[in-house]
Scaffold this motif. Sequence first.
Motif, PDB file in Angstrom:
ATOM      1  N   PHE A   1     -11.251  -4.881 -30.082  1.00  0.00           N
ATOM      2  CA  PHE A   1     -10.295  -4.257 -29.146  1.00  0.00           C
ATOM      3  C   PHE A   1      -8.922  -4.896 -29.098  1.00  0.00           C
ATOM      4  CE2 PHE A   1     -14.423  -2.614 -27.937  1.00  0.00           C
ATOM      5  CZ  PHE A   1     -14.074  -1.398 -27.776  1.00  0.00           C
ATOM      6  N   GLU A   2      -8.692  -6.287 -29.597  1.00  0.00           N
ATOM      7  CA  GLU A   2      -7.679  -6.973 -29.318  1.00  0.00           C
ATOM      8  C   GLU A   2      -6.471  -6.409 -30.194  1.00  0.00           C
ATOM      9  OE1 GLU A   2      -8.361 -11.149 -30.458  1.00  0.00           O
ATOM     10  OE2 GLU A   2      -9.756 -11.318 -28.640  1.00  0.00           O
ATOM     11  N   LYS A   3      -6.499  -5.969 -31.243  1.00  0.00           N
ATOM     12  CA  LYS A   3      -5.614  -5.530 -32.070  1.00  0.00           C
ATOM     13  C   LYS A   3      -5.104  -4.134 -31.668  1.00  0.00           C
ATOM     14  CE  LYS A   3      -6.574  -7.833 -36.471  1.00  0.00           C
ATOM     15  NZ  LYS A   3      -7.100  -7.791 -37.908  1.00  0.00           N
ATOM     16  N   LEU A   4      -6.115  -3.381 -31.319  1.00  0.00           N
ATOM     17  CA  LEU A   4      -5.681  -2.016 -30.907  1.00  0.00           C
ATOM     18  C   LEU A   4      -5.108  -2.225 -29.514  1.00  0.00           C
ATOM     19  CD1 LEU A   4      -9.307  -0.157 -31.513  1.00  0.00           C
ATOM     20  CD2 LEU A   4      -7.185   0.003 -32.728  1.00  0.00           C
TER      21      LEU A   4
ATOM     22  N   GLU B   1      -2.799   8.471 -31.933  1.00  0.00           N
ATOM     23  CA  GLU B   1      -3.698   7.903 -32.573  1.00  0.00           C
ATOM     24  C   GLU B   1      -4.337   6.562 -32.202  1.00  0.00           C
ATOM     25  OE1 GLU B   1      -1.481   7.260 -36.200  1.00  0.00           O
ATOM     26  OE2 GLU B   1      -1.096   9.361 -36.418  1.00  0.00           O
ATOM     27  N   ILE B   2      -3.688   5.566 -31.697  1.00  0.00           N
ATOM     28  CA  ILE B   2      -4.087   4.423 -31.296  1.00  0.00           C
ATOM     29  C   ILE B   2      -5.366   4.709 -30.041  1.00  0.00           C
ATOM     30  CG2 ILE B   2      -3.821   2.453 -29.662  1.00  0.00           C
ATOM     31  CD1 ILE B   2      -0.864   2.437 -30.989  1.00  0.00           C
ATOM     32  N   LYS B   3      -4.964   5.641 -29.189  1.00  0.00           N
ATOM     33  CA  LYS B   3      -5.995   6.009 -28.100  1.00  0.00           C
ATOM     34  C   LYS B   3      -7.489   6.603 -28.965  1.00  0.00           C
ATOM     35  CE  LYS B   3      -3.292   6.447 -24.096  1.00  0.00           C
ATOM     36  NZ  LYS B   3      -4.141   5.190 -23.319  1.00  0.00           N
ATOM     37  N   GLN B   4      -7.032   7.383 -29.929  1.00  0.00           N
ATOM     38  CA  GLN B   4      -8.246   7.614 -30.759  1.00  0.00           C
ATOM     39  C   GLN B   4      -9.271   6.787 -31.199  1.00  0.00           C
ATOM     40  OE1 GLN B   4      -6.984  10.939 -33.317  1.00  0.00           O
ATOM     41  NE2 GLN B   4      -6.785  12.400 -31.707  1.00  0.00           N
ATOM     42  N   GLU B   5      -8.448   5.892 -31.751  1.00  0.00           N
ATOM     43  CA  GLU B   5      -9.111   4.473 -32.468  1.00  0.00           C
ATOM     44  C   GLU B   5      -9.778   3.570 -31.268  1.00  0.00           C
ATOM     45  OE1 GLU B   5      -9.639   3.368 -35.495  1.00  0.00           O
ATOM     46  OE2 GLU B   5      -8.960   5.483 -36.109  1.00  0.00           O
ATOM     47  N   ILE B   6      -9.166   3.469 -30.010  1.00  0.00           N
ATOM     48  CA  ILE B   6      -9.804   2.860 -28.971  1.00  0.00           C
ATOM     49  C   ILE B   6     -11.203   3.453 -28.560  1.00  0.00           C
ATOM     50  CG2 ILE B   6      -9.741   2.147 -26.640  1.00  0.00           C
ATOM     51  CD1 ILE B   6      -6.760   1.509 -27.203  1.00  0.00           C
TER      52      ILE B   6
ATOM     53  N   ALA C   1     -13.711   2.979 -31.344  1.00  0.00           N
ATOM     54  CA  ALA C   1     -14.425   1.690 -31.315  1.00  0.00           C
ATOM     55  C   ALA C   1     -15.226   1.552 -29.972  1.00  0.00           C
ATOM     56  CB  ALA C   1     -13.157   0.731 -31.038  1.00  0.00           C
ATOM     57  N   THR C   2     -14.737   2.191 -28.915  1.00  0.00           N
ATOM     58  CA  THR C   2     -15.784   2.082 -27.684  1.00  0.00           C
ATOM     59  C   THR C   2     -17.209   2.721 -27.830  1.00  0.00           C
ATOM     60  OG1 THR C   2     -13.796   2.178 -26.314  1.00  0.00           O
ATOM     61  CG2 THR C   2     -15.955   2.660 -25.058  1.00  0.00           C
ATOM     62  N   ASN C   3     -16.916   4.001 -28.336  1.00  0.00           N
ATOM     63  CA  ASN C   3     -18.196   4.881 -28.805  1.00  0.00           C
ATOM     64  C   ASN C   3     -19.299   3.949 -29.830  1.00  0.00           C
ATOM     65  OD1 ASN C   3     -17.589   6.732 -27.031  1.00  0.00           O
ATOM     66  ND2 ASN C   3     -16.666   7.979 -28.628  1.00  0.00           N
ATOM     67  N   GLN C   4     -18.592   3.147 -30.609  1.00  0.00           N
ATOM     68  CA  GLN C   4     -19.241   2.254 -31.658  1.00  0.00           C
ATOM     69  C   GLN C   4     -19.961   1.211 -31.037  1.00  0.00           C
ATOM     70  OE1 GLN C   4     -16.491   1.780 -34.888  1.00  0.00           O
ATOM     71  NE2 GLN C   4     -16.997   3.618 -35.850  1.00  0.00           N
ATOM     72  N   ASN C   5     -19.495   0.554 -29.991  1.00  0.00           N
ATOM     73  CA  ASN C   5     -19.849  -0.470 -29.329  1.00  0.00           C
ATOM     74  C   ASN C   5     -20.474  -0.514 -28.184  1.00  0.00           C
ATOM     75  OD1 ASN C   5     -18.700  -2.836 -31.086  1.00  0.00           O
ATOM     76  ND2 ASN C   5     -16.845  -1.818 -30.823  1.00  0.00           N
ATOM     77  N   LYS C   6     -20.784   0.854 -27.605  1.00  0.00           N
ATOM     78  CA  LYS C   6     -21.565   0.975 -26.368  1.00  0.00           C
ATOM     79  C   LYS C   6     -23.034   1.003 -26.681  1.00  0.00           C
ATOM     80  CE  LYS C   6     -21.017   5.935 -25.625  1.00  0.00           C
ATOM     81  NZ  LYS C   6     -20.547   6.901 -24.765  1.00  0.00           N
ATOM     82  N   ILE C   7     -23.833   0.739 -25.837  1.00  0.00           N
ATOM     83  CA  ILE C   7     -25.232   0.728 -25.757  1.00  0.00           C
ATOM     84  C   ILE C   7     -25.695   1.819 -24.837  1.00  0.00           C
ATOM     85  CG2 ILE C   7     -27.504  -0.446 -25.572  1.00  0.00           C
ATOM     86  CD1 ILE C   7     -25.903  -3.079 -26.452  1.00  0.00           C
ATOM     87  N   THR C   8     -26.351   2.755 -25.482  1.00  0.00           N
ATOM     88  CA  THR C   8     -27.102   3.845 -24.459  1.00  0.00           C
ATOM     89  C   THR C   8     -28.670   3.420 -24.256  1.00  0.00           C
ATOM     90  OG1 THR C   8     -25.575   5.229 -25.340  1.00  0.00           O
ATOM     91  CG2 THR C   8     -27.393   6.243 -24.095  1.00  0.00           C
TER      92      THR C   8
END
Length: 81
Positions: free
Chosen positions: A15-18, A62-67, A70-77
């Motif tokens: 998330f740093e770059k985003l 676009e940036i918000k969509q990327e965030i 990335a959030t969806n890819q890194n969360k654990i359900t």
Amino acid sequence: KYYPDGITEFDESVFEKLFEAEDKNEAELNACAKKIKLAKARKQDTRQLKKEFSALKNIKTEIKQEIKKATNQNKITIFEG
């Protein structure tokens, strides 16, 4: 059972770059808005500035969509049941 390879630690570096891009974009939007306001006060043509502002808003989206991606890819359900 759910994580045969184990649970990996959450990697915040993704998330740093985003977030940096988001902050930079927000500063550019604010600067452009000030330029538009100043141009209006001076009764100058604002069409080009408005196009620039619109482009910056598209980049923000676009940036918000990327965030979000990335959030969806890194969360654990965790499923109970």
